[in-house]
Design an enzyme around this catalytic site. Structure first.
Site, short mmCIF file in Angstrom:
data_model
loop_
_atom_site.label_atom_id
_atom_site.label_comp_id
_atom_site.label_asym_id
_atom_site.label_seq_id
_atom_site.Cartn_x
_atom_site.Cartn_y
_atom_site.Cartn_z
N THR A 1 -30.01 70.05 33.45
CA THR A 1 -31.11 69.63 32.58
C THR A 1 -32.43 69.54 33.33
O THR A 1 -32.46 69.52 34.56
CB THR A 1 -30.83 68.24 31.96
OG1 THR A 1 -30.69 67.27 33.01
CG2 THR A 1 -29.58 68.26 31.10
N TYR B 1 -39.27 60.70 27.96
CA TYR B 1 -38.30 61.65 28.52
C TYR B 1 -37.60 62.37 27.38
O TYR B 1 -37.08 61.73 26.47
CB TYR B 1 -37.29 60.87 29.36
CG TYR B 1 -36.19 61.68 30.03
CD1 TYR B 1 -36.18 61.82 31.42
CD2 TYR B 1 -35.15 62.25 29.32
CE1 TYR B 1 -35.16 62.53 32.06
CE2 TYR B 1 -34.14 62.96 29.93
CZ TYR B 1 -34.14 63.10 31.31
OH TYR B 1 -33.15 63.79 31.95
N HIS C 1 -20.63 60.99 32.26
CA HIS C 1 -21.76 61.91 32.26
C HIS C 1 -21.85 62.82 33.48
O HIS C 1 -22.48 63.88 33.43
CB HIS C 1 -23.07 61.12 32.14
CG HIS C 1 -24.16 61.85 31.43
ND1 HIS C 1 -24.32 63.22 31.52
CD2 HIS C 1 -25.15 61.43 30.61
CE1 HIS C 1 -25.37 63.60 30.80
NE2 HIS C 1 -25.87 62.54 30.23
#
Length: 771
Positions: free
Chosen positions: A605, A592, A476
């Site tokens: 993000t 979230y 990630h």
């Protein structure tokens, strides 16, 4: 099997008869081809840099400008252009040039300066236009005049044929929002989550922070935003990802699965060859910058920075922090099969191997009957376990000799490929009736596999199952899911529609050359190293056995009905998730949702806090029998409008969480303790959600090929007592949900939550059907 090519182009021996030279023509050809390819790439990069620096003015326009200036000077006309050119001609350096070359040089130099000035004006004008995000807040329907004028101006300044990075210099910087606005929005977001007494206390410490140390932290953060490309992204990458010492598997890495309505071939190596070829074709487009940058509404460009590290990238473990290492090029992939590792060349004799040639190479791996050496089969478990033991073992056992050579082959590969021995996927006509867990198993094996058959440090691992189904597991830290989704979409289209397969399931075409044999990687693993492998595997198995994952297909309706309700599909689903969690847990929770900030240069993000006062009022009304349908619809619309406003705020730099996160980092640098920031960042996200993007480009037309609808991907749970939910709006009538939680938590259950989501979606639909 799979002997290595000679690494020496020529050698010589001294004999009584003299010196005997031995030329290896194949190696010489490989060296020559590698050099030519390297120079081609350098030339392409140089050319693209010129085009990007000249953007939006084509290089031909430069020549036109300079020719006009030269013609005016030579014609001896009297105007401001010739006067400036003649002034430049008087510069000492230009004056030293013999006549008439001084005329030429000064004219061309002034023409180039005019071009640079013109480019600067256009770029800064475009950047100024792109700082305007009011268009996102316009009501649905008729476009206001100001937005029409803005769109017209933007379209006039953007090129129709941009390169991947053409817009980078024109993208605005992410602004630091006012501190007072962030604190106010935060207090409003936690209002439904706290009793009034606790909320009053939180308001007091928030006001104390805002009027005290917060001002100092804000000044430092503003200063950073002036010189940094993006004031969030570097700290986000370092402190959220690279400094994490917990396992990457489940905790950080995410996964994607194959399209579930199509099964183009059951031949494992054929599917692997086609997909590897499409991935490498995508990499070639990236390298040449021929990928068209993604534009919202075909007008507003998004930042393309994250594509840079998609291939040839590995996360290197460290004791205190990891490091992302990106290699300029790689001509091989690393393949794992039955516990053995292979280096497979994908570029040979000056070109990319064809799918049918790659299939020949991969088939040799399947035909290899050799056994893995001791410790080799479960070697990758070290990438699945805790980071510190892996970092120490890498330094101690893989820094020299055959282990270093083999590890280099893994880490420097374009990407990692796992040829699994298991079959996954399902027949949509039968699986939902006979094997309801087929999709769950599919998702689980892509998320974590066996804990040792994925190289979790690679930018991504491509997984090819025995029956030809595919999936991926992605690290990630280098980028977010939309980048992998773009690659996945490109691959799906090219694999099935452009390359295709023969009737017998094998790749089309005939090999034009004998591809190089795969090279079996060699390992010499000491007992101490094997012990580290087993310890890491123990950690990984405990982690993966604690995962409860449910991959659910919802085909009762999709975005078609949501649009008829005149509601954003994302907001519609988020309200369904709020209702489902309220019914599942008996309360609302901090939620979230990931939103992109790629409208800004270097953006990644931001968090949308989906649980709001308005969403809470709606879900409570759904459980209150005294409320009428019209009242519930009114509350639903109010909640979705507020959610959309929060989503737009997040996308346009007015989010809450990244700002507070960066203020917290500044406080740590300054050695300052903030009770407010400490409490904010310690709040658990019991419901963590994300939408997987679909159809980012116009390459894949699902109206013509609905069978290529992707099932999306997912991630592990964020909180020990919460849910992770990823969803994809896969078409007009289909949704997929990837729901995860922990088996060790007695209050969560992925399948139960899936059923609750289905019920919530049905109940919201009924609101509009009965209204």
């Amino acid at each position: 099997m799979a002997e290595a090519h000679s690494a020496v182009a020529f050698s010589f021996t001294v004999t009584p008869e003299g010196v005997d030279f031995d030329l290896n023509h194949e190696a010489l050809w490989a060296v020559w081809g590698s050099g030519v390819r390297s120079w081609k790439k350098r030339y392409a990069q140089f050319r693209n840099n010129l085009i990007n620096h000249a953007y939006p003015m084509p290089l031909a326009t430069w020549m036109f400008f300079m020719s006009i200036v030269l013609a005016l000077v030579l014609a001896d006309t009297d105007n401001w252009i010739t006067r400036w050119a003649l002034w430049i001609e008087k510069w000492p350096l230009i004056r030293s040039i013999a006549d008439p070359w001084d005329h030429y040089v000064s004219s061309l130099l002034f023409g180039a300066m005019l071009c640079l000035a013109f480019i600067a004006i256009i770029r800064y004008t475009l950047k100024a236009l792109l700082t305007y995000q009011g268009w996102m807040y316009d009501a649905r329907g008729k476009m206001p005049l100001r937005t029409k004028l803005w769109v017209l101006l933007v379209k006039c300044l953007v090129s129709r044929t941009p390169l991947l990075y053409s817009y980078q210099a024109s993208l605005p910087k992410l602004p630091v929002p006012p501190l007072s606005g962030t604190v106010r929005r935060y207090l409003q977001s936690v209002k439904p989550l706290m009793p009034e007494e606790k909320h009053n206390r939180m308001r007091e410490i928030a006001n104390e922070f805002e009027n005290g140390i917060g001002k100092k932290l804000q000044r430092y953060l503003t200063l950073k935003s002036w010189w940094a490309t993006n004031y969030v992204s570097d700290w986000w990458e370092e402190y959220v990802y690279l400094r994490g010492r917990a396992p990457l598997m489940v905790n950080s890495n995410y996964y994607g699965v194959d399209a579930v309505f199509i099964h183009p071939t059951t031949v494992q190596v054929a599917r692997a060859a086609n997909v590897i070829y499409t991935f490498l074709s995508f990499r070639r487009l990236q390298d040449r910058e021929e990928l068209k940058p993604i534009q919202l509404n075909k007008t507003v460009p998004l930042c393309s920075w994250q594509y840079e590290r998609q291939f040839n990238t590995t996360r290197i473990p460290g004791v205190e922090t990891d490091q992302l290492v990106h290699y300029k090029d790689s001509k091989h992939v690393c393949v794992y099969h039955k516990g053995r590792y292979y280096k497979v060349y994908v570029h040979y004799k000056g070109r990319l191997l064809l799918p049918c040639e790659l299939e020949v190479s991969l088939q040799k791996i399947l035909d290899d009957e050799s056994e893995p050496v001791e410790g080799e089969e479960k070697l990758a478990a070290m990438t699945a376990g805790d980071r510190i033991p892996w970092a120490k073992a890498r330094k101690q056992h893989f820094s020299k000799g055959v282990n270093k050579t083999s590890l280099d082959a893994v880490e420097k590969a374009a990407f990692f490929v796992s040829l699994d021995e298991e079959e996954h996927g399902f027949d949509p006509r039968q699986a939902l009736k006979k094997d309801i867990g087929a999709l769950d198993k599919f998702g689980r094996t892509c998320l974590h596999g066996k804990g040792y058959d994925r190289w979790f440090d690679k930018s991504f691992s491509l997984i090819i199952f025995k029956n030809g189904k595919i999936g991926f597991n992605a690290e990630h830290s280098w980028a977010d899911a939309p980048i992998m989704a773009h690659l996945w979409e490109f691959s799906c289209d090219n694999d099935v529609l452009r390359l295709g397969y023969r009737e017998d399931g094998h790749c089309k075409g005939e090999p034009e050359m004998v591809p190089p044999n795969p090279i079996r990687l060699q390992w010499d693993l000491s007992p101490e190293c094997i012990e580290v492998i087993h310890n890491s595997l123990d950690v990984a198995e405990k982690l993966l056995n604690d995962v409860d994952l449910h991959l659910m297909m919802h085909d009762a309706y999709g975005k078609g009905l949501m649009k008829k309700c005149k509601t954003s599909p994302d907001a519609f689903i988020q309200m369904a998730l709020q209702l489902a969690y309220y019914r599942d847990a008996g309360r609302v929770c901090l939620t979230y949702e990931a939103a992109m900030t790629r409208l800004f240069r270097g953006g990644r993000t931001e968090t949308v806090r989906s649980c709001t006062v308005e969403s809470t009022n709606f879900v409570k009304a759904m459980e209150d029998k005294s409320k009428t349908t019209s009242e519930r619809i009114a509350l639903f619309r109010e909640a979705t409008e507020i959610h959309q406003k929060g989503y737009r705020n997040a996308m346009t730099g007015r989010g809450i969480d990244r700002h507070l996160f960066c203020l917290y980092v500044v406080s740590k640098y300054l050695g300052i303790e903030s009770p407010f920031l400490k409490e904010v960042l310690s709040e658990p996200w019991r419901l963590s959600t994300s939408q997987t993007p679909h159809q980012q480009t116009d390459q894949l037309d699902l109206a013509k090929n609905p069978e290529l609808i992707s099932a999306g991907g997912g991630f592990g749970p964020v909180a020990d007592d919460g849910y992770g939910v990823s969803y994809i709006i896969a078409g007009e009538d289909c949704l997929f949900f990837h729901i995860s939680c922990k088996n060790s938590c007695t209050t969560t259950d992925a399948r139960r939550f899936g059923r609750t989501i289905t019920k919530a979606l049905a109940d919201i639909k009924d609101l509009f059907n009965t209204s």
